[in-house]
Design a protein around this motif. Structure first.
Motif, PDB file in Angstrom:
ATOM      1  N   GLY A  51     -53.339  -8.528  68.113  1.00  0.00           N
ATOM      2  CA  GLY A  51     -53.467  -8.045  66.746  1.00  0.00           C
ATOM      3  C   GLY A  51     -54.576  -7.013  66.661  1.00  0.00           C
ATOM      4  N   SER A  52     -55.582  -7.285  65.832  1.00  0.00           N
ATOM      5  CA  SER A  52     -56.705  -6.358  65.660  1.00  0.00           C
ATOM      6  C   SER A  52     -57.890  -6.739  66.538  1.00  0.00           C
ATOM      7  N   ARG A  53     -57.691  -7.627  67.479  1.00  0.00           N
ATOM      8  CA  ARG A  53     -58.764  -8.105  68.360  1.00  0.00           C
ATOM      9  C   ARG A  53     -58.556  -7.557  69.767  1.00  0.00           C
ATOM     10  N   THR A  54     -59.586  -6.871  70.293  1.00  0.00           N
ATOM     11  CA  THR A  54     -59.507  -6.302  71.636  1.00  0.00           C
ATOM     12  C   THR A  54     -60.643  -6.861  72.483  1.00  0.00           C
ATOM     13  N   VAL A  55     -60.297  -7.341  73.675  1.00  0.00           N
ATOM     14  CA  VAL A  55     -61.274  -7.980  74.554  1.00  0.00           C
ATOM     15  C   VAL A  55     -61.358  -7.205  75.865  1.00  0.00           C
ATOM     16  N   TYR A  56     -62.592  -6.921  76.291  1.00  0.00           N
ATOM     17  CA  TYR A  56     -62.823  -6.289  77.589  1.00  0.00           C
ATOM     18  C   TYR A  56     -63.672  -7.231  78.436  1.00  0.00           C
ATOM     19  N   GLU A  62     -73.588  -8.012  86.414  1.00  0.00           N
ATOM     20  CA  GLU A  62     -75.050  -8.109  86.457  1.00  0.00           C
ATOM     21  C   GLU A  62     -75.676  -6.782  86.043  1.00  0.00           C
ATOM     22  N   VAL A  63     -76.595  -6.864  85.104  1.00  0.00           N
ATOM     23  CA  VAL A  63     -77.312  -5.683  84.641  1.00  0.00           C
ATOM     24  C   VAL A  63     -78.638  -5.570  85.372  1.00  0.00           C
ATOM     25  N   PHE A  64     -79.436  -6.652  85.331  1.00  0.00           N
ATOM     26  CA  PHE A  64     -80.739  -6.612  85.992  1.00  0.00           C
ATOM     27  C   PHE A  64     -81.328  -8.013  86.035  1.00  0.00           C
ATOM     28  N   GLN A  65     -81.674  -8.471  87.224  1.00  0.00           N
ATOM     29  CA  GLN A  65     -82.413  -9.713  87.436  1.00  0.00           C
ATOM     30  C   GLN A  65     -81.944 -10.861  86.537  1.00  0.00           C
ATOM     31  N   ASN A  66     -80.751 -11.355  86.827  1.00  0.00           N
ATOM     32  CA  ASN A  66     -80.184 -12.521  86.151  1.00  0.00           C
ATOM     33  C   ASN A  66     -79.795 -12.280  84.695  1.00  0.00           C
ATOM     34  N   PHE A  67     -79.682 -11.033  84.308  1.00  0.00           N
ATOM     35  CA  PHE A  67     -79.106 -10.700  83.008  1.00  0.00           C
ATOM     36  C   PHE A  67     -77.702 -10.169  83.264  1.00  0.00           C
ATOM     37  N   TYR A  68     -76.701 -10.871  82.731  1.00  0.00           N
ATOM     38  CA  TYR A  68     -75.302 -10.536  82.974  1.00  0.00           C
ATOM     39  C   TYR A  68     -74.593 -10.267  81.648  1.00  0.00           C
ATOM     40  N   VAL A  69     -73.728  -9.270  81.652  1.00  0.00           N
ATOM     41  CA  VAL A  69     -72.843  -9.013  80.518  1.00  0.00           C
ATOM     42  C   VAL A  69     -71.445  -9.467  80.919  1.00  0.00           C
ATOM     43  N   LYS A  70     -70.860 -10.375  80.158  1.00  0.00           N
ATOM     44  CA  LYS A  70     -69.588 -10.982  80.557  1.00  0.00           C
ATOM     45  C   LYS A  70     -68.376 -10.294  79.929  1.00  0.00           C
ATOM     46  N   LYS A  71     -68.418 -10.086  78.625  1.00  0.00           N
ATOM     47  CA  LYS A  71     -67.266  -9.461  77.975  1.00  0.00           C
ATOM     48  C   LYS A  71     -67.675  -8.929  76.606  1.00  0.00           C
ATOM     49  N   ALA A  72     -66.828  -8.049  76.068  1.00  0.00           N
ATOM     50  CA  ALA A  72     -67.012  -7.511  74.721  1.00  0.00           C
ATOM     51  C   ALA A  72     -65.740  -7.768  73.929  1.00  0.00           C
ATOM     52  N   VAL A  73     -65.913  -8.211  72.698  1.00  0.00           N
ATOM     53  CA  VAL A  73     -64.778  -8.491  71.818  1.00  0.00           C
ATOM     54  C   VAL A  73     -64.923  -7.623  70.569  1.00  0.00           C
ATOM     55  N   TYR A  74     -63.947  -6.742  70.380  1.00  0.00           N
ATOM     56  CA  TYR A  74     -63.949  -5.831  69.236  1.00  0.00           C
ATOM     57  C   TYR A  74     -62.973  -6.324  68.171  1.00  0.00           C
ATOM     58  N   THR A  75     -63.448  -6.387  66.940  1.00  0.00           N
ATOM     59  CA  THR A  75     -62.590  -6.602  65.778  1.00  0.00           C
ATOM     60  C   THR A  75     -63.050  -5.615  64.709  1.00  0.00           C
ATOM     61  N   PRO A  76     -62.226  -5.326  63.718  1.00  0.00           N
ATOM     62  CA  PRO A  76     -62.645  -4.365  62.692  1.00  0.00           C
ATOM     63  C   PRO A  76     -63.984  -4.763  62.064  1.00  0.00           C
ATOM     64  N   GLY A  77     -64.961  -3.859  62.168  1.00  0.00           N
ATOM     65  CA  GLY A  77     -66.269  -4.102  61.570  1.00  0.00           C
ATOM     66  C   GLY A  77     -67.207  -4.956  62.388  1.00  0.00           C
ATOM     67  N   GLU A  78     -66.793  -5.359  63.601  1.00  0.00           N
ATOM     68  CA  GLU A  78     -67.660  -6.260  64.366  1.00  0.00           C
ATOM     69  C   GLU A  78     -67.439  -6.114  65.874  1.00  0.00           C
ATOM     70  N   LEU A  79     -68.548  -6.172  66.601  1.00  0.00           N
ATOM     71  CA  LEU A  79     -68.521  -6.232  68.062  1.00  0.00           C
ATOM     72  C   LEU A  79     -69.326  -7.447  68.494  1.00  0.00           C
ATOM     73  N   LYS A  80     -68.734  -8.263  69.352  1.00  0.00           N
ATOM     74  CA  LYS A  80     -69.449  -9.393  69.947  1.00  0.00           C
ATOM     75  C   LYS A  80     -69.581  -9.139  71.445  1.00  0.00           C
ATOM     76  N   LEU A  81     -70.817  -9.125  71.920  1.00  0.00           N
ATOM     77  CA  LEU A  81     -71.091  -8.927  73.340  1.00  0.00           C
ATOM     78  C   LEU A  81     -71.591 -10.249  73.916  1.00  0.00           C
ATOM     79  N   TYR A  82     -70.842 -10.790  74.870  1.00  0.00           N
ATOM     80  CA  TYR A  82     -71.183 -12.074  75.473  1.00  0.00           C
ATOM     81  C   TYR A  82     -71.988 -11.827  76.749  1.00  0.00           C
ATOM     82  N   TYR A  83     -73.114 -12.517  76.871  1.00  0.00           N
ATOM     83  CA  TYR A  83     -74.003 -12.285  78.008  1.00  0.00           C
ATOM     84  C   TYR A  83     -74.587 -13.607  78.494  1.00  0.00           C
TER      85      TYR A  83
END
Length: 315
Positions: A51-56, A62-83
């Motif tokens: 639908g209107s939800r897109t997941v990457y 790994e970004v730097f020293q145990n900081f990891y970005v797992k996925k991004a979820v886009y919906t209208p008006g909102e972005l959720k970044l899971y780390y």
């Protein structure tokens, strides 16, 4: 007897077809299983839409020293970044578009339980983020969040060397950006070499009681810069020393501003601007970021260094 033989042959043929079908089914299952394993091993980033939800989801997280970005979820008006990792709470965040242009201040965000939530009208346009972490003296730059090409760089502040960049620059920057940066660095090196060549030597004032000494080191990567003045009481030279690894020039009217020239209310700016066409403010950048730079004002027409009251000639 003949009918019995025909029946046995028919039954045998049916069994063979069943066996062939079973073998074909087993081969198909094996093929599908192999494809699943292969895709898992390759670890390709996945983009899922519902639908209107897109997941990457990303291959390299790994970004730097145990900081990891797992996925991004886009919906209208909102972005959720899971780390995972990273003790974020009140950290400053900036949002960037596809060309890494700043998208402005019209957004709200929170860090909670490993999720950065950004609410904004432009949420679906967000392609990159910068997260500042002053407690760790780092800032994280995330790019291509809205594609399978997610990349990141980390800027680290070193108290003895200033900011430095770490990460895979080749995946973070485009080919055009890499070329532009190479051209910029080449221009800086050229300006530095020309400036060092211009200043190298000893410059002495007319009464001989103060002087500048500029010496380029052997590999031409830096210059030793000393401003010296004679202490009559001690009968010795006192000095201010700077080791410069870079230098830049400011010309014309801005040259006076660079050396802190004080303009009063009655200054004739047109007359000053005409006289300053020949002036170049040379800033010698101290290799110690905690110490002051050295700035001299060079008169290109007279080939002298000048300040408020003193003129220095090159020996």
């Amino acid at each position: 007897m003949g009918q019995q033989l025909i029946g046995e042959k028919t039954e045998l043929a049916i069994r063979r077809k069943k066996c062939a079908g079973c073998a074909e089914g087993r081969n198909m299952k094996r093929t599908l299983l192999a494809m699943s394993i292969l895709l898992g091993l390759l670890g390709f980033s996945a983009c899922g839409e519902a639908g209107s939800r897109t997941v990457y989801q990303y291959r390299k997280t790994e970004v730097f020293q145990n900081f990891y970005v797992k996925k991004a979820v886009y919906t209208p008006g909102e972005l959720k970044l899971y780390y995972r990792g990273g003790a974020f709470k009140d950290n400053t965040v900036r949002c960037y578009g596809a060309d890494f242009e700043d998208l402005g201040d019209a957004f709200a965000y929170t860090f909670q339980n490993g999720v950065l939530t950004i609410q904004a009208d432009f949420a679906e346009q967000i392609s990159g983020l910068m997260i500042d972490d002053p407690d760790q003296s780092v800032r994280y730059r995330l790019r291509y969040l809205d594609s399978s090409q997610f990349a990141s760089l980390t800027d680290i502040f070193w108290y003895d060397a200033g900011w430095s960049e770490t990460g895979d620059a080749k995946t973070y920057y485009s080919a055009e950006e890499l070329q532009a940066e190479a051209d910029r660095r080449a221009a800086i090196r050229q300006e530095k070499q020309e400036t060092f060549a211009l200043l190298e030597g000893t410059w002495v004032c007319e009464d001989g009681l103060s002087k500048y000494e500029f010496t380029v080191n052997e590999d031409k990567s830096g210059m030793e810069c000393s401003q010296m003045w004679w202490n009559e009481g001690e009968q010795s030279w006192e000095s201010q020393y700077v080791f410069a690894k870079s230098a830049f020039q400011t010309k014309g009217f801005d040259a006076l501003l660079a050396v802190g020239f004080d303009f009063d209310a009655g200054s004739d700016y047109d007359e000053i601007a005409e006289k300053t066409e020949k002036l170049i403010a040379i800033t010698l950048v101290n290799s110690d970021p905690a110490a002051a730079d050295m700035c001299v004002l060079y008169d290109s027409e007279e080939n002298v260094i000048t300040d408020t009251d003193t003129i220095y000639h090159k020996q």
